[in-house]
Design an enzyme around this catalytic site. Structure first.
Site, PDB file in Angstrom:
ATOM      1  N   LYS A 183     -10.670  11.401   8.857  1.00  0.00           N
ATOM      2  CA  LYS A 183      -9.733  11.299   7.899  1.00  0.00           C
ATOM      3  C   LYS A 183      -9.523  12.562   6.911  1.00  0.00           C
ATOM      4  CE  LYS A 183      -8.004   7.669   4.498  1.00  0.00           C
ATOM      5  NZ  LYS A 183      -8.537   6.561   3.750  1.00  0.00           N
TER       6      LYS A 183
ATOM      7  N   SER B 129      -5.205   2.556   4.208  1.00  0.00           N
ATOM      8  CA  SER B 129      -4.680   3.977   4.329  1.00  0.00           C
ATOM      9  C   SER B 129      -5.045   4.884   5.496  1.00  0.00           C
ATOM     10  CB  SER B 129      -4.799   4.861   3.135  1.00  0.00           C
ATOM     11  OG  SER B 129      -6.223   4.998   2.740  1.00  0.00           O
TER      12      SER B 129
ATOM     13  N   SER C 244      -8.888   0.120   2.834  1.00  0.00           N
ATOM     14  CA  SER C 244      -8.335   1.375   3.670  1.00  0.00           C
ATOM     15  C   SER C 244      -9.132   1.395   4.966  1.00  0.00           C
ATOM     16  CB  SER C 244      -8.297   2.600   2.982  1.00  0.00           C
ATOM     17  OG  SER C 244      -6.886   2.475   2.182  1.00  0.00           O
TER      18      SER C 244
HETATM   19  N1  GLN Z   1      -4.039  -0.274  -0.368  1.00  0.00           N
HETATM   20  C1  GLN Z   1      -5.072  -0.153  -1.363  1.00  0.00           C
HETATM   21  C2  GLN Z   1      -4.470   0.981  -2.492  1.00  0.00           C
HETATM   22  O1  GLN Z   1      -3.490   1.228  -2.175  1.00  0.00           O
HETATM   23  C3  GLN Z   1      -6.270   0.266  -0.803  1.00  0.00           C
HETATM   24  C4  GLN Z   1      -6.215   1.915  -0.472  1.00  0.00           C
HETATM   25  C5  GLN Z   1      -7.646   2.338   0.043  1.00  0.00           C
HETATM   26  O2  GLN Z   1      -8.538   1.494   0.263  1.00  0.00           O
HETATM   27  N2  GLN Z   1      -7.819   3.704  -0.046  1.00  0.00           N
HETATM   28  O3  GLN Z   1      -5.433   1.271  -3.480  1.00  0.00           O
END
Ligand code: GLN
Length: 449
Positions: free
Chosen positions: A58, A133, A157
């Site tokens: 990532k 994400s 994410s």
């Molecule tokens: N969708 C969640 C957020 O926007 C989780 C994102 C993540 O786990 N990095 O905070």
């Protein structure tokens, strides 16, 4: 999808070249950067647990000499001078870093639609999102553009895109994997974790990245080694974690299979109705403080014209950050400001304690907890019209990060040709139990499909 054992059967330089070509021609947009030296890296005689295995990383995980953008304009040209701990571990075990994967900007989002480099498409339906994400990391494994990948999970994410793309993804116990070299979004919530095509591969990648690292003060000093348990479990279905009709019908089909060999009951977690709000307050507060470092002076975006410090700082940030990131910096700063700290941030911390207590109670009674991972099938691109609707999609995943326990998402039964994910949780450092149960279920599902 390609498993490690399948890759080993065919692993030759040409197979890697084919894989790189597949990425080049791909419509998914799963990668931000492809490693130009992948073939050379592959040719080096390596031994180790992941010798010659392609792993995608990532783009918020630092790779020495390779672009690491966090899918943000503000870091579009940032090349880290060091490797993250997990990347060091991959290299020590002979893995081939195939490239850096697309994601929501600074990991803030659930669909990758906040990426500066555009949305990642779902391999099962190109008009739908891959989830976020870590959308690129899940999509590339699902589409055979890598064998394994790493993502990060602050509030879901890893599990969300694993669910949407039909692959396995694990958020480890907080502290099991070093965060050294992970560009932070909300430090107290996030962990780096693996994606794979099957449970055994997921376990092997976890084994490689887990373990003590002095450079992360929250590193727990425990390693991981998969020793599958073969037993029946007491399992709790969390009532407050639900889904729409498609998700529930797939979930219930899996529960029927599970009931044949395990004891299953419903369990209620009363604090969870406040978990989503508490998560977003804590995550945004930590984000507002973490993102203060991007001033255009030390790294990333810089402007030609030098003005006063304040003007320069705000112009760089106005140009460099996208809307969602700006929204979170503003909301987080607000929640932490003198007059509102007690009303929002402190209250969110109290809810966090309640969530931890609910998990403690439930995990005193049950060996394993399960739920649907996401409350719906993958969204169509552009379907989530406003930020609040997007935040609500995280309702089943964020309580886990508030508590720090481990949680895995695995593919169960498809609906309308789209994957559905089942979430498996257990107590701190019980990854072995989660993976053992997932392996059992993986085999049962294979047998009936
Ligand atoms: N969708 C969640 C957020 O926007 C989780 C994102 C993540 O786990 N990095 O905070």
């Amino acid at each position: 999808m390609i498993t490690i054992s399948e890759w080993k059967e065919m692993s030759k330089e040409e197979t890697l070249a084919e894989l790189l070509e597949r990425i080049e021609k791909s419509k998914l947009n799963a990668f931000i950067t492809v490693n130009e030296r992948a073939i050379e890296d592959f040719k080096k005689p390596e031994n180790g647990k992941l010798a010659g295995i392609p792993v995608a990383v990532k783009d918020n995980i630092s790779t020495k000499g390779m672009l690491t953008t966090c899918a943000s304009k503000i870091l579009h040209n940032y090349i880290p001078p060091f490797d993250a701990h997990v990347v060091e571990r991959l290299k020590q075990e002979g893995a081939v870093i195939i490239g850096k994967t697309n994601m929501d900007e600074f990991a803030m989002g659930t669909t990758t639609e906040t990426s500066y480099f555009g949305v990642v498409r779902n391999p099962h339906d190109l008009d739908r999102v891959a989830g976020g994400s870590s959308g690129g990391s899940a999509a590339c494994v699902a589409a055979g553009e890598s064998v394994l990948s790493l993502g990060s999970d602050t509030g879901g994410s890893i599990r969300c895109p694993a669910s949407f793309c039909g692959v396995y993804g694990l958020k480890p116990t907080y502290g099991l994997v070093s965060r050294y070299g992970l560009i932070p979004y909300a430090n107290s919530l996030e962990q780096i974790g693996p994606f794979a095509a099957c449970v055994d591969d997921l376990a092997l990648l976890l084994e490689v990245i887990a373990g003590k690292d002095e450079r992360d003060s929250t590193s727990a000093g425990k390693g991981f080694k998969f020793k599958p348990e073969n037993r029946s479990y007491r399992i709790g279905i969390i009532k407050e974690m639900t889904g729409d009709e498609h998700v529930i019908s797939s979930f219930n089909e899996a529960v029927e299979l599970i009931k044949r060999e395990h004891e299953v009951e419903e369990v209620s977690m009363p604090s969870f109705k406040y978990a989503l709000a508490a998560y977003y307050i804590i995550a945004m507060s930590e984000a507002s403080s973490n993102l203060a470092r991007y001033d255009g002076v030390r790294y990333g975006l810089s402007l030609d014209e030098l003005t006063s410090w304040n003007e320069y700082f705000s112009r760089v940030r106005a140009e460099g950050f996208g809307d969602e990131v700006k929204r979170r910096i503003m909301l987080g700063s607000y929640a932490l400001s003198a007059g509102y700290y007690g009303k929002y941030y402190l209250k969110a911390l109290k809810v966090r304690t309640l969530v931890i207590d609910d998990f403690k109670k439930a995990l005193g009674k049950y060996d394993i907890l399960i739920s649907p991972t996401m409350p719906s099938l993958p969204f169509r691109i552009g379907e989530l019209a406003d930020p609040l609707t997007m935040y609500k999609a995280d309702v089943n995943t964020v309580p886990i990060n508030l508590s720090g326990i481990p949680s895995l998402s695995m593919p169960i039964f498809e609906r309308k040709g789209l994957p559905v994910g089942l979430q498996i949780m257990a107590n701190y450092f019980e990854e072995n139990r989660i993976l053992s149960f997932a392996k059992w279920l993986e085999e049962k599902i294979k047998a009936v499909s």
